[in-house]
Enzyme design. Structure first.
Site, mmCIF file in Angstrom:
data_model
loop_
_atom_site.group_PDB
_atom_site.id
_atom_site.type_symbol
_atom_site.label_atom_id
_atom_site.label_comp_id
_atom_site.label_asym_id
_atom_site.label_seq_id
_atom_site.Cartn_x
_atom_site.Cartn_y
_atom_site.Cartn_z
ATOM 1 N N CYS A 1 0.814 -1.227 0.000
ATOM 2 C CA CYS A 1 0.000 0.000 0.000
ATOM 3 C C CYS A 1 0.840 1.267 0.000
ATOM 4 O O CYS A 1 0.339 2.343 -0.335
ATOM 5 C CB CYS A 1 -0.940 -0.001 1.193
ATOM 6 S SG CYS A 1 -1.909 -1.501 1.331
ATOM 7 N N ASN B 1 -10.136 -0.476 0.371
ATOM 8 C CA ASN B 1 -8.681 -0.385 0.345
ATOM 9 C C ASN B 1 -8.179 -0.959 -0.980
ATOM 10 O O ASN B 1 -8.329 -2.149 -1.234
ATOM 11 C CB ASN B 1 -8.124 -1.172 1.539
ATOM 12 C CG ASN B 1 -6.610 -1.142 1.612
ATOM 13 O OD1 ASN B 1 -5.931 -0.754 0.673
ATOM 14 N ND2 ASN B 1 -6.069 -1.572 2.744
ATOM 15 N N HIS C 1 -3.264 6.894 3.087
ATOM 16 C CA HIS C 1 -3.690 5.615 2.524
ATOM 17 C C HIS C 1 -5.102 5.313 3.026
ATOM 18 O O HIS C 1 -5.379 5.410 4.213
ATOM 19 C CB HIS C 1 -2.708 4.531 2.956
ATOM 20 C CG HIS C 1 -3.156 3.145 2.624
ATOM 21 N ND1 HIS C 1 -3.704 2.820 1.408
ATOM 22 C CD2 HIS C 1 -3.155 1.999 3.360
ATOM 23 C CE1 HIS C 1 -4.015 1.533 1.405
ATOM 24 N NE2 HIS C 1 -3.704 1.014 2.581
HETATM 25 O O1 UT7 Z 1 -3.408 -1.674 3.811
HETATM 26 C C1 UT7 Z 1 -3.080 -2.445 4.932
HETATM 27 C C2 UT7 Z 1 -4.095 -3.546 5.036
HETATM 28 N N1 UT7 Z 1 -4.648 -3.808 6.294
HETATM 29 C C3 UT7 Z 1 -5.303 -2.917 7.056
HETATM 30 O O2 UT7 Z 1 -5.381 -1.751 6.797
HETATM 31 C C4 UT7 Z 1 -6.004 -3.465 8.276
HETATM 32 C C5 UT7 Z 1 -6.042 -2.505 9.424
HETATM 33 N N2 UT7 Z 1 -6.973 -2.988 10.418
HETATM 34 C C6 UT7 Z 1 -8.310 -2.748 10.367
HETATM 35 O O3 UT7 Z 1 -8.780 -2.049 9.482
HETATM 36 C C7 UT7 Z 1 -9.188 -3.342 11.441
HETATM 37 O O4 UT7 Z 1 -8.376 -3.972 12.404
HETATM 38 C C8 UT7 Z 1 -10.230 -4.354 10.886
HETATM 39 C C9 UT7 Z 1 -11.290 -3.618 10.098
HETATM 40 C C10 UT7 Z 1 -9.556 -5.406 10.006
HETATM 41 C C11 UT7 Z 1 -10.948 -5.065 12.041
HETATM 42 O O5 UT7 Z 1 -11.532 -4.101 12.890
HETATM 43 P P1 UT7 Z 1 -11.297 -4.184 14.464
HETATM 44 O O6 UT7 Z 1 -12.075 -3.103 15.080
HETATM 45 O O7 UT7 Z 1 -9.818 -4.203 14.710
HETATM 46 O O8 UT7 Z 1 -11.996 -5.547 14.813
HETATM 47 P P2 UT7 Z 1 -11.377 -6.816 15.543
HETATM 48 O O9 UT7 Z 1 -10.429 -7.530 14.648
HETATM 49 O O10 UT7 Z 1 -10.904 -6.391 16.901
HETATM 50 O O11 UT7 Z 1 -12.679 -7.704 15.696
HETATM 51 C C12 UT7 Z 1 -13.773 -7.297 16.532
HETATM 52 C C13 UT7 Z 1 -14.896 -8.320 16.380
HETATM 53 C C14 UT7 Z 1 -14.395 -9.746 16.490
HETATM 54 O O12 UT7 Z 1 -15.372 -10.480 17.182
HETATM 55 P P3 UT7 Z 1 -15.182 -10.854 18.740
HETATM 56 O O13 UT7 Z 1 -13.903 -11.616 18.811
HETATM 57 O O14 UT7 Z 1 -15.101 -9.519 19.441
HETATM 58 O O15 UT7 Z 1 -16.408 -11.625 19.060
HETATM 59 C C15 UT7 Z 1 -14.348 -10.225 15.069
HETATM 60 O O16 UT7 Z 1 -14.493 -11.614 14.936
HETATM 61 O O17 UT7 Z 1 -15.478 -8.210 15.082
HETATM 62 C C16 UT7 Z 1 -15.506 -9.497 14.453
HETATM 63 N N3 UT7 Z 1 -15.379 -9.306 13.013
HETATM 64 C C17 UT7 Z 1 -16.433 -9.092 12.212
HETATM 65 N N4 UT7 Z 1 -17.747 -8.984 12.445
HETATM 66 C C18 UT7 Z 1 -18.558 -8.748 11.401
HETATM 67 C C19 UT7 Z 1 -14.247 -9.307 12.251
HETATM 68 N N5 UT7 Z 1 -14.552 -9.099 10.982
HETATM 69 C C20 UT7 Z 1 -15.896 -8.959 10.923
HETATM 70 C C21 UT7 Z 1 -16.791 -8.737 9.867
HETATM 71 N N6 UT7 Z 1 -18.102 -8.620 10.151
HETATM 72 N N7 UT7 Z 1 -16.397 -8.598 8.586
#
Ligand code: UT7
Length: 333
Positions: free
Chosen positions: A118, A290, A260
């Site tokens: 990215c 993204n 980004h």
């Molecule tokens: O260009 C570089 C590429 N990567 C990135 O930019 C990624 C950067 N990170 C992020 O954007 C965020 O960390 C994410 C959007 C990927 C995830 O958001 P988050 O607020 O960090 O969520 P989390 O991983 O802490 O997950 C929170 C909850 C989890 O459930 P539990 O364990 O709390 O019950 C996940 O299983 O949300 C759940 N979850 C979802 N729920 C519905 C994860 N993905 C999803 C989904 N829909 N798609």
């Protein structure tokens, strides 16, 4: 880093392209256990564009590049170099840059791919700037283009909701007398010890394609989102602060910040810790998702074409990505 230099780099034209097909959050609800409200709240994304089955990455790049050439009032024959920033080239070999050279009808010029995920486009601008500053080249085409939907597992809700396809291009040209534009500073870095946070396991020498790869979905990206999030905020904020130190500009003199476009919460956190009002941040993640190396040039081009970014304004571009990489460029447009 800033360098004493003979010549200055001017962005003479930009262009971008988003494929027509749109994949909405509601569409994704039919594929994985997710919902529109969660995606919007946690990422800001509503839609992403998806390339048609017969489109390859260089097709997207070709349209963006032609638009950039037109905006710069240049022809493909005027180009001296092509830097193609991507992690989703048409093929590993030959490079996407070589394929694009022929599609564009450019001369037999230097053409190479740059792999910084990215951060690719910001890295690419930094490289192009060196060629222009030294007088080595006069017009360098820098492209960020990706078809990420082919590297994403539509059974993995943590990644498939995030990514889209797009291409953005900018032509870096030698500034002529009387033209005030310049790349004012550039910083770039990498921390390979964090490489495992975002990987594409198969397809390289570490894991050539095999039946086992396909059986275990190892041809798709894997990501530890939360760790990347924290690193992204830290590295982009420090890149922006370094740009102020390197240029002597104050934060009030920064007209636009183009981060980004990975996640609205990452951009909000960077704006807040850097101390720039969100009205000065160019944001299009809700409609594009993204698109890796394409996010910064697409947002840059959109803001130029809709009249937000004007000649003479100071524009700060900052990115982070797999590697982990990061890069920041301050330019006077
Ligand atoms: O260009 C570089 C590429 N990567 C990135 O930019 C990624 C950067 N990170 C992020 O954007 C965020 O960390 C994410 C959007 C990927 C995830 O958001 P988050 O607020 O960090 O969520 P989390 O991983 O802490 O997950 C929170 C909850 C989890 O459930 P539990 O364990 O709390 O019950 C996940 O299983 O949300 C759940 N979850 C979802 N729920 C519905 C994860 N993905 C999803 C989904 N829909 N798609």
């Amino acid at each position: 880093m800033t360098a004493a230099t003979q010549f200055r780099t001017r962005i003479s034209g930009t262009g971008s392209y988003l494929p027509e097909k749109v994949l909405s959050n509601t569409d994704l609800e039919k594929l994985v256990d997710t919902n529109h409200d969660w995606i919007v709240e946690r990422t800001g994304i509503k839609n992403r564009h998806i390339a048609a089955p017969d489109q390859v990455t260089t097709d997207l790049a070709l349209i963006a590049s032609q638009r950039a050439l037109e905006a710069a009032n240049l022809k493909a024959e005027d180009l001296d170099c092509i830097i193609f920033c991507t992690v989703s080239p048409d093929r590993i070999m030959p490079s996407a840059a070589c394929t694009l050279q022929t599609k564009l009808g450019a001369r037999h010029i230097m053409a190479f791919d740059l792999s910084a995920a990215c951060s690719g486009f910001v890295y690419g601008l930094t490289v192009a700037d060196q060629f222009i500053r030294t007088g080595f080249y006069k017009h360098v085409l820098v492209i960020g283009a990706e078809i990420l939907n082919r590297l994403v597992n539509y059974k993995d809700r943590e990644t498939c909701i995030l990514f889209g396809d797009a291409a953005g291009a900018a032509i870096c040209s030698r500034a002529e007398a009387g033209q005030d534009s310049a790349i004012l500073s550039a910083t770039a870095g990498a921390d390979g010890s964090l490489g495992e946070l975002f990987v594409l396991p198969a397809g390289g020498s570490a894991m050539p394609f095999s039946k086992e790869v396909l059986d275990n979905d190892l041809q798709y990206v894997r990501m530890k989102g939360r760790e990347i999030f924290k690193n992204a905020v830290r590295t982009m904020t420090s890149g922006c602060q370094s740009a102020l130190e390197a240029t002597g500009l104050t934060i009030d003199q920064v007209d636009w910040l183009i981060p980004h476009q990975a996640n609205i919460r990452i951009m909000d956190a960077v704006a807040s810790s850097f101390g720039i009002p969100v009205e000065k941040v160019v944001i299009n993640v809700h409609e594009t998702g993204n698109t890796s190396a394409a996010t910064v040039p697409v947002a840059f081009d959109e803001a130029i074409r809709d009249g937000r970014i004007k000649r003479g304004q100071n524009v700060l571009l900052t990115a982070f990505g797999a590697g982990l990489t990061t890069g920041t460029v301050m330019l006077r447009y």
